[in-house]
Design a protein around this motif. Structure first.
Motif, PDB file in Angstrom:
ATOM      1  N   GLU A 192     -76.516 -43.684 -39.829  1.00 12.96           N
ATOM      2  CA  GLU A 192     -76.291 -42.152 -40.624  1.00 12.96           C
ATOM      3  C   GLU A 192     -74.773 -42.134 -40.305  1.00 12.96           C
ATOM      4  O   GLU A 192     -74.258 -41.621 -41.109  1.00 12.96           O
ATOM      5  CB  GLU A 192     -77.096 -41.396 -39.873  1.00 12.96           C
ATOM      6  CG  GLU A 192     -78.762 -41.473 -40.256  1.00 12.96           C
ATOM      7  CD  GLU A 192     -79.072 -40.963 -41.728  1.00 12.96           C
ATOM      8  OE1 GLU A 192     -78.345 -40.014 -42.166  1.00 12.96           O
ATOM      9  OE2 GLU A 192     -79.754 -41.802 -42.466  1.00 12.96           O
TER      10      GLU A 192
ATOM     11  N   SER B 104     -92.983 -48.372 -43.037  1.00 11.13           N
ATOM     12  CA  SER B 104     -92.326 -47.127 -43.815  1.00 11.13           C
ATOM     13  C   SER B 104     -93.452 -46.574 -44.575  1.00 11.13           C
ATOM     14  O   SER B 104     -94.345 -47.219 -45.098  1.00 11.13           O
ATOM     15  CB  SER B 104     -91.349 -47.919 -44.917  1.00 11.13           C
ATOM     16  OG  SER B 104     -90.499 -48.528 -44.396  1.00 11.13           O
ATOM     17  N   PHE B 131     -87.291 -42.064 -42.239  1.00 13.43           N
ATOM     18  CA  PHE B 131     -85.971 -42.454 -42.128  1.00 13.43           C
ATOM     19  C   PHE B 131     -85.813 -43.850 -41.430  1.00 13.43           C
ATOM     20  O   PHE B 131     -86.242 -43.984 -40.386  1.00 13.43           O
ATOM     21  CB  PHE B 131     -85.001 -41.811 -41.347  1.00 13.43           C
ATOM     22  CG  PHE B 131     -84.806 -40.186 -42.001  1.00 13.43           C
ATOM     23  CD1 PHE B 131     -83.713 -39.944 -42.808  1.00 13.43           C
ATOM     24  CD2 PHE B 131     -85.825 -39.289 -41.614  1.00 13.43           C
ATOM     25  CE1 PHE B 131     -83.725 -38.573 -43.488  1.00 13.43           C
ATOM     26  CE2 PHE B 131     -85.957 -37.782 -42.218  1.00 13.43           C
ATOM     27  CZ  PHE B 131     -84.691 -37.564 -42.996  1.00 13.43           C
ATOM     28  N   GLN B 141     -83.917 -47.785 -47.635  1.00 14.59           N
ATOM     29  CA  GLN B 141     -83.778 -46.610 -46.352  1.00 14.59           C
ATOM     30  C   GLN B 141     -84.879 -45.758 -45.954  1.00 14.59           C
ATOM     31  O   GLN B 141     -84.527 -44.913 -45.351  1.00 14.59           O
ATOM     32  CB  GLN B 141     -82.498 -46.316 -46.810  1.00 14.59           C
ATOM     33  CG  GLN B 141     -81.296 -46.906 -47.309  1.00 14.59           C
ATOM     34  CD  GLN B 141     -80.529 -47.822 -46.237  1.00 14.59           C
ATOM     35  OE1 GLN B 141     -80.086 -46.996 -45.179  1.00 14.59           O
ATOM     36  NE2 GLN B 141     -79.992 -49.018 -46.079  1.00 14.59           N
ATOM     37  N   ARG B 144     -87.213 -41.051 -46.758  1.00 14.12           N
ATOM     38  CA  ARG B 144     -86.472 -39.646 -45.987  1.00 14.12           C
ATOM     39  C   ARG B 144     -87.261 -38.490 -45.925  1.00 14.12           C
ATOM     40  O   ARG B 144     -88.383 -38.475 -45.537  1.00 14.12           O
ATOM     41  CB  ARG B 144     -85.049 -39.770 -46.480  1.00 14.12           C
ATOM     42  CG  ARG B 144     -84.338 -41.083 -46.314  1.00 14.12           C
ATOM     43  CD  ARG B 144     -82.915 -41.103 -47.063  1.00 14.12           C
ATOM     44  NE  ARG B 144     -81.971 -40.168 -46.454  1.00 14.12           N
ATOM     45  CZ  ARG B 144     -81.168 -40.778 -45.525  1.00 14.12           C
ATOM     46  NH1 ARG B 144     -81.074 -41.731 -44.887  1.00 14.12           N
ATOM     47  NH2 ARG B 144     -80.333 -39.925 -45.017  1.00 14.12           N
ATOM     48  N   HIS B 171     -81.079 -33.736 -39.003  1.00 14.03           N
ATOM     49  CA  HIS B 171     -82.414 -33.712 -39.851  1.00 14.03           C
ATOM     50  C   HIS B 171     -83.354 -33.032 -38.876  1.00 14.03           C
ATOM     51  O   HIS B 171     -84.423 -32.858 -39.451  1.00 14.03           O
ATOM     52  CB  HIS B 171     -83.024 -35.371 -40.168  1.00 14.03           C
ATOM     53  CG  HIS B 171     -82.019 -36.219 -40.868  1.00 14.03           C
ATOM     54  ND1 HIS B 171     -81.937 -37.316 -40.759  1.00 14.03           N
ATOM     55  CD2 HIS B 171     -80.903 -35.725 -41.804  1.00 14.03           C
ATOM     56  CE1 HIS B 171     -81.069 -37.914 -41.534  1.00 14.03           C
ATOM     57  NE2 HIS B 171     -80.316 -36.920 -42.282  1.00 14.03           N
TER      58      HIS B 171
END
Lengths: 339, 339, 339, 339
Positions: A192, B104, B131, B141, B144, B171
């Protein structure tokens, strides 16, 4: 990319994999042996992940041929990157610089005194930690914003560009007048943070992680470069091994490997790599001989009173002696040796 | 703390060091041998740094006796910490949980299907990456913010509390309804992130860094605890070695060492540790036998189509078989073995 | 040696330990703190083992102050050891030599051709493997006794002293006319072999083990020296890490550390350390800059046809170019830089 | 085996390589891509070395598909090897044994007392070091031949078969009545010793080297098996990492990997792996849960007076408690869990 299939893989499985690969822009050639089928994937395989292909349970192994990095890859950019810091100071492509200064900025007097001393000895950039990554929450964490203020005063006083570490993307506005932003070893894979640094223009000094391979390091550079910022300086600072005579093991072979793989400049930090003041000189000189584009060395006007990393900081007098040798070696290398 | 002075150290040097130590709340006793002088430092040495003392050039060596961590130290907090996740789900102090889910989050259908499957097999918490830290900037990626939304839908659908990784302190607002916030191996020493997590109340699942010692790991827990948040769950996920048959080397001795050093719960991630689906079952069962307080296991409804880490993800059917053994072993351990 | 006792250790336990220590020739001073008792052991602690003292269950920790090696210790022998090989060839104490030759001796023609070539380029000793340690039993194991015969023919032809590896103490008679006996990395802790080599007079080139610390390496030198043979040459050849761009990681900091700790000469093997022919030159030059007393480099007249380690062998032409740089660097170092 | 050629490789180069490969019994298929040519080598590639092929400078990379070991390979020998020690004691293929005893044999009284104690607790084989590999030449080197005599007396007294380490092939006649010959970690790649042990018939307990991969370990087993001796027992004893809380890092994943790759039995040494008496129990139990075929545990009647490795030796009472748990776990595993 080469994909090796297990003995006895069905034709329907192969078709399933071919279909999957269709989504990527690669063509596939098939070699069938008695016990093994080998697929050769030709095309742009950067966006393909070995692991994703390994997830097909009939896949024995996957072997990447192309490097997974593009922007940092010397094959596509054969000329060395020259990072311009300002005031005519450049790093890379034959431009060699020594960055010096204390582990931490501690006071106005300290940072200005060290800055003047290292400049007098021949350093061209000033380093100093404002935000300090410390293993213990009870240890000195740096003067933070105030530390950056003091570095800027030293810059004004001496004219030296400054290098200091960022630990949090939210602090970026504080780095407005910093010349090179450092990413520490512990943040080498703080993706990040890397993304944010890729979207601004200041040069980034990217330290190698404690246990990261050269390829992973280049992939972290790629994160910055993929965002648009091409000004990345790699910094070898030792990797963690089982050796205890030194804090880390300085990997000077990394210079040889990087000079083959990438066009980015490479500098060496012998202070953090060894953690021992007596070893800094030899490794500084050896790093120049190996072809480093620069050095970053810790110097403190009073190592005993340093708020961190005293045992690896040279005094200004020691630094002066070491700089004499570095300068001699750099001159010798420039005139006599080319790799 | 013990400080060993070099042979021939002047009395005036010793005085200088004593003066330095005066600033800290420690008393010093001196043992003079023929060739060596030894100082014993008694008191609260947590705020003293070995390196700072080593910076005195007449110091031969420094040896810490007290551990540098306090809040995480079992000596001062002998009772095991029990982390309460809500809905009666607890980790530590005899409470054992299995966290499962995909590497994920990929879609609503996927996460809900996996959630239902792992719940049916006996998992009590749902994991899923929104993330994703990926070595390559060109790799997926994570979804999110949207990924967190989908996890929350799966939570609503199944009632399972959710665990997901944070990569950026900025975040944090997105994690409002997340039950356990995970800090990944690459961020174990992202001290700025740890500090922020120490000032909020949600439990933190802190993974061990790729090349970090147990003491450094406990110091990272200490960063969180020093901020006020006592709900830290440690997660062993393998360390980097030269072995290539497995992605990392799972360190089950760490359970033994942690159970002696800290009161915090310890869970094990056999999926990331091995990177090989066939090895997950044996190491899950062995981790329970070693006394782990929980497991975190990757499960994907279609590992071949997983957007990351397919080769280490169990199918729901494989997970079900593995859970049968985990449950048997956990029952056996509870009834028959106490360490 | 410093012994730290656990909080609450009984006086009777302390007495038991004191009694145990009486058998050794050390005197003990006791420092009692509020929570900790510290024993300072003064005298010749070389024969005391930390582990033996740690076996007393009330002992918290043991810290050695004196190094465990004596014969190899620079403290007791400040002058550098100069190993005389014969014909006026010396290594150490300012005497620098380059050893070159093939990984394996393969034929009379091959070894004589390589010997003549490397001599012409400036190498002063010839290396060549007769007994080869190979990971696989199915790989070429060397010409063994015949290989030594061929080396001796090359010696006769060129006048170069020869260096070759021993793998079995029973083979010692075959080494009668060998000039330096090499102990390979895998045998660094083959203590039975070291003892035998300590009882004969030929110089021993002792390679560092793949995963051994500098202290362990010096202890292996001590095994040889304790037997009476003081002619030990240390050879850094890379340590095993997780990096894959090079076969091993060359540890040039080891030169700095060894020059502080021991009087024995130190040479560097960049061929085995990197395993990559393109990296050998830079690391050879850097090793000289770091202060190595010599180099050992693999050269093969036809690397493609080499029976082992082809990828790291220079051709005679590449070696000649590299030697030019090594000679220039060595001259520069002798005249301009002293550490 | 897959060979990847560099972009722009000439047809004549490819022909040269083909010719080279002709000498081996492999057939080659060629896949030509736009930038890459891939050769698939089909046949018995065990005698081909990747490094030899890499020595052709137009070769980009080489990837082995077949494992380099045959005799130890489960693919060719799917049934587990059962090593018969005599008196009906077997290891492997469902037969589980605990080997226990002191680090070193010190006296007749000691070894007989320990032997009786561990037998009473359930151990079925007696271990004890006669020849001791010690880092320091000044440390106790074992009773050597006399130590073996004492072990044989303990064997006569208790009926337990004995396991002891060999350090020198020349000592083999002394091992005539020893039941299992141990090769220590430091000699795992002492290939000359392995060859000798391959030509005799006694079972060999082969410890993993401090920094060796599983493949290298299997290749060392292959050295023994290639000589004709199929009775090899593998022993995981921890690998060297940067962790300091334990002496080494026990790699229990190795059991999972070995059970997939080889038919040889695998036992675990938690004493050397951890070096800490308090951690031995948990890791013994966990090793059984992971599917180990046996354990080897250090027990000393008076650890404080042990002449080596006291801190990792259990007392007979501690061993008895640990054995209770090991037996329970082994029973549970046999009845309830199969992998």
């Amino acid at each position: 990319m080469v994909v090796i299939l297990k003995d006895g893989t069905d034709r329907s499985d192969v078709m399933e994999l071919m279909e999957y690969l269709d989504a990527f822009n690669v063509s596939v050639s098939v070699t069938e042996g008695e016990h093994t089928t080998i697929l050769g994937l030709i095309g742009d395989t950067v966006s393909l992940s070995e692991d994703d292909i390994r997830a097909f349970d009939f896949v024995e192994d996957v072997k990447r041929i192309q490097e997974p990095y593009k922007a940092a890859n010397k094959k596509f950019h054969p000329n060395p990157t020259v990072v311009e810091v300002g005031d005519g100071i450049k790093i890379g492509g034959g431009n060699f610089q020594v960055i010096a200064g204390p582990c931490s900025v501690e006071s106005k007097e300290q940072i200005i005194e060290v800055a003047k001393a290292v400049k007098a000895s021949g350093a061209t950039l000033l380093r100093g930690g404002a935000f300090k990554p410390r293993t213990s929450p009870y240890a000195f964490q740096g003067l933070r914003a105030e530390g950056i203020e003091l570095l800027l005063e030293a810059k004004k006083e001496t004219g030296m560009p400054i290098v200091t570490e960022i630990m949090n993307a939210a602090h970026l506005p504080l780095f407005e007048h910093v010349d090179i932003i450092q990413v520490g070893a512990r943040n080498m894979q703080n993706f990040e943070l890397l993304k944010v640094l890729g979207k601004q223009e200041k040069p980034v000094l990217l330290k190698r992680g404690l246990a990261n391979t050269i390829e992973e390091w280049l992939m972290s550079a790629e994160y910055i470069m993929a965002g648009g910022n091409k000004n990345v300086i790699l910094c070898e600072r030792g990797i963690r091994t089982f050796e205890t005579a030194t804090r880390n093991t300085l990997d000077l072979s990394a210079i040889a490997a990087l000079k083959e793989k990438t066009h980015l400049p490479v500098i060496v930090d012998p202070s953090h790599a060894t953690g021992v003041v007596q070893y800094v000189e030899r490794l500084s000189v050896a790093a120049v001989a190996a072809g480093a584009d620069g050095l970053i060395i810790e110097v403190h006007n009073n190592p005993k009173k340093a708020l961190c990393d005293g045992p690896q900081s040279l005094t200004p007098a020691q630094f002066d002696t070491t700089m004499e040798k570095i300068k001699k070696m750099h001159k010798f290398m420039s005139e006599e040796i080319s790799y």
